[in-house]
Write a protein that holds these residues in place. Sequence first.
Motif, PDB file in Angstrom:
ATOM      1  N   ASP A 201       0.854  -1.191   0.000  1.00  0.00           N
ATOM      2  CA  ASP A 201       0.000   0.000   0.000  1.00  0.00           C
ATOM      3  C   ASP A 201       0.889   1.239   0.000  1.00  0.00           C
ATOM      4  N   ALA A 202       1.280   1.656  -1.207  1.00  0.00           N
ATOM      5  CA  ALA A 202       2.206   2.772  -1.378  1.00  0.00           C
ATOM      6  C   ALA A 202       1.957   3.415  -2.735  1.00  0.00           C
ATOM      7  N   ILE A 203       2.533   4.595  -2.921  1.00  0.00           N
ATOM      8  CA  ILE A 203       2.523   5.253  -4.224  1.00  0.00           C
ATOM      9  C   ILE A 203       3.968   5.545  -4.602  1.00  0.00           C
ATOM     10  N   SER A 204       4.227   5.579  -5.902  1.00  0.00           N
ATOM     11  CA  SER A 204       5.583   5.849  -6.354  1.00  0.00           C
ATOM     12  C   SER A 204       5.568   6.686  -7.619  1.00  0.00           C
ATOM     13  N   LYS A 205       6.695   7.344  -7.840  1.00  0.00           N
ATOM     14  CA  LYS A 205       6.844   8.176  -9.026  1.00  0.00           C
ATOM     15  C   LYS A 205       8.324   8.347  -9.318  1.00  0.00           C
ATOM     16  N   THR A 206       8.655   8.451 -10.596  1.00  0.00           N
ATOM     17  CA  THR A 206      10.015   8.745 -11.015  1.00  0.00           C
ATOM     18  C   THR A 206      10.056  10.172 -11.542  1.00  0.00           C
ATOM     19  N   PHE A 207      10.916  10.976 -10.948  1.00  0.00           N
ATOM     20  CA  PHE A 207      11.117  12.360 -11.365  1.00  0.00           C
ATOM     21  C   PHE A 207      12.402  12.425 -12.178  1.00  0.00           C
ATOM     22  N   THR A 208      12.366  13.113 -13.312  1.00  0.00           N
ATOM     23  CA  THR A 208      13.556  13.286 -14.138  1.00  0.00           C
ATOM     24  C   THR A 208      13.840  14.774 -14.284  1.00  0.00           C
ATOM     25  N   PHE A 209      15.079  15.146 -13.994  1.00  0.00           N
ATOM     26  CA  PHE A 209      15.488  16.544 -14.024  1.00  0.00           C
ATOM     27  C   PHE A 209      16.503  16.774 -15.140  1.00  0.00           C
ATOM     28  N   GLY A 210      16.950  17.990 -15.304  1.00  0.00           N
ATOM     29  CA  GLY A 210      17.888  18.331 -16.374  1.00  0.00           C
ATOM     30  C   GLY A 210      19.276  17.765 -16.176  1.00  0.00           C
ATOM     31  N   ASP A 211      19.698  17.666 -14.915  1.00  0.00           N
ATOM     32  CA  ASP A 211      21.024  17.136 -14.605  1.00  0.00           C
ATOM     33  C   ASP A 211      21.073  16.766 -13.125  1.00  0.00           C
ATOM     34  N   PHE A 212      22.223  16.287 -12.679  1.00  0.00           N
ATOM     35  CA  PHE A 212      22.385  15.857 -11.294  1.00  0.00           C
ATOM     36  C   PHE A 212      22.171  17.008 -10.321  1.00  0.00           C
ATOM     37  N   ASN A 213      22.703  18.174 -10.622  1.00  0.00           N
ATOM     38  CA  ASN A 213      22.576  19.316  -9.733  1.00  0.00           C
ATOM     39  C   ASN A 213      21.106  19.667  -9.489  1.00  0.00           C
ATOM     40  N   GLU A 214      20.324  19.660 -10.537  1.00  0.00           N
ATOM     41  CA  GLU A 214      18.897  19.966 -10.411  1.00  0.00           C
ATOM     42  C   GLU A 214      18.177  18.896  -9.585  1.00  0.00           C
ATOM     43  N   ALA A 215      18.504  17.627  -9.839  1.00  0.00           N
ATOM     44  CA  ALA A 215      17.884  16.522  -9.086  1.00  0.00           C
ATOM     45  C   ALA A 215      18.246  16.603  -7.611  1.00  0.00           C
ATOM     46  N   PHE A 216      19.535  16.811  -7.324  1.00  0.00           N
ATOM     47  CA  PHE A 216      19.974  16.853  -5.937  1.00  0.00           C
ATOM     48  C   PHE A 216      19.442  18.093  -5.224  1.00  0.00           C
ATOM     49  N   GLY A 217      19.343  19.206  -5.923  1.00  0.00           N
ATOM     50  CA  GLY A 217      18.763  20.413  -5.341  1.00  0.00           C
ATOM     51  C   GLY A 217      17.317  20.188  -4.940  1.00  0.00           C
ATOM     52  N   TRP A 218      16.566  19.507  -5.816  1.00  0.00           N
ATOM     53  CA  TRP A 218      15.165  19.181  -5.515  1.00  0.00           C
ATOM     54  C   TRP A 218      15.095  18.271  -4.296  1.00  0.00           C
ATOM     55  N   MET A 219      15.954  17.264  -4.247  1.00  0.00           N
ATOM     56  CA  MET A 219      15.965  16.348  -3.106  1.00  0.00           C
ATOM     57  C   MET A 219      16.271  17.097  -1.806  1.00  0.00           C
ATOM     58  N   THR A 220      17.159  18.056  -1.869  1.00  0.00           N
ATOM     59  CA  THR A 220      17.500  18.836  -0.674  1.00  0.00           C
ATOM     60  C   THR A 220      16.303  19.631  -0.194  1.00  0.00           C
ATOM     61  N   ARG A 221      15.595  20.274  -1.124  1.00  0.00           N
ATOM     62  CA  ARG A 221      14.397  21.042  -0.740  1.00  0.00           C
ATOM     63  C   ARG A 221      13.328  20.126  -0.160  1.00  0.00           C
ATOM     64  N   VAL A 222      13.134  18.957  -0.780  1.00  0.00           N
ATOM     65  CA  VAL A 222      12.148  17.997  -0.270  1.00  0.00           C
ATOM     66  C   VAL A 222      12.571  17.488   1.111  1.00  0.00           C
ATOM     67  N   ALA A 223      13.861  17.242   1.305  1.00  0.00           N
ATOM     68  CA  ALA A 223      14.342  16.742   2.596  1.00  0.00           C
ATOM     69  C   ALA A 223      14.017  17.715   3.728  1.00  0.00           C
ATOM     70  N   LEU A 224      14.139  19.007   3.473  1.00  0.00           N
ATOM     71  CA  LEU A 224      13.814  20.004   4.496  1.00  0.00           C
ATOM     72  C   LEU A 224      12.329  19.971   4.842  1.00  0.00           C
ATOM     73  N   ILE A 225      11.486  19.815   3.834  1.00  0.00           N
ATOM     74  CA  ILE A 225      10.038  19.710   4.058  1.00  0.00           C
ATOM     75  C   ILE A 225       9.718  18.414   4.798  1.00  0.00           C
ATOM     76  N   ALA A 226      10.333  17.319   4.379  1.00  0.00           N
ATOM     77  CA  ALA A 226      10.090  16.015   5.011  1.00  0.00           C
ATOM     78  C   ALA A 226      10.453  16.055   6.494  1.00  0.00           C
ATOM     79  N   GLU A 227      11.570  16.688   6.801  1.00  0.00           N
ATOM     80  CA  GLU A 227      11.988  16.779   8.202  1.00  0.00           C
ATOM     81  C   GLU A 227      10.974  17.586   9.008  1.00  0.00           C
ATOM     82  N   HIS A 228      10.495  18.678   8.434  1.00  0.00           N
ATOM     83  CA  HIS A 228       9.486  19.502   9.109  1.00  0.00           C
ATOM     84  C   HIS A 228       8.188  18.718   9.331  1.00  0.00           C
ATOM     85  N   MET A 229       7.814  17.886   8.356  1.00  0.00           N
ATOM     86  CA  MET A 229       6.594  17.079   8.454  1.00  0.00           C
ATOM     87  C   MET A 229       6.797  15.808   9.279  1.00  0.00           C
TER      88      MET A 229
END
Length: 100
Positions: free
Chosen positions: A31-59
Amino acid sequence: MNKPEKLSDAQRSTALAELTAHGWQVGEDRDAISKTFTFGDFNEAFGWMTRVALIAEHMNHHPEWSNVYKTVKVTLSTHDVGGLSALDIAMATKMDRLAG
């Protein structure tokens, strides 16, 4: 903080209709949901992950994810309830919004 609860059938149906329209898939083996996100390059992907990590920690709700170069694969499920909760829906929505 309130303890999360597993989504009711009605809540699940409404939430999944919206999320699947945005590329989220319902797990076949859990019982889960999944998705694959594709970005322009590694920097963009890792930047997104960093922003999500801050939100995840807050939640206090952390995704299962992996990153290879510009691709991030995400799975969301609330372990405390053994399936999908409102936290997963909120996290998925925030992830989509941040990914643009």
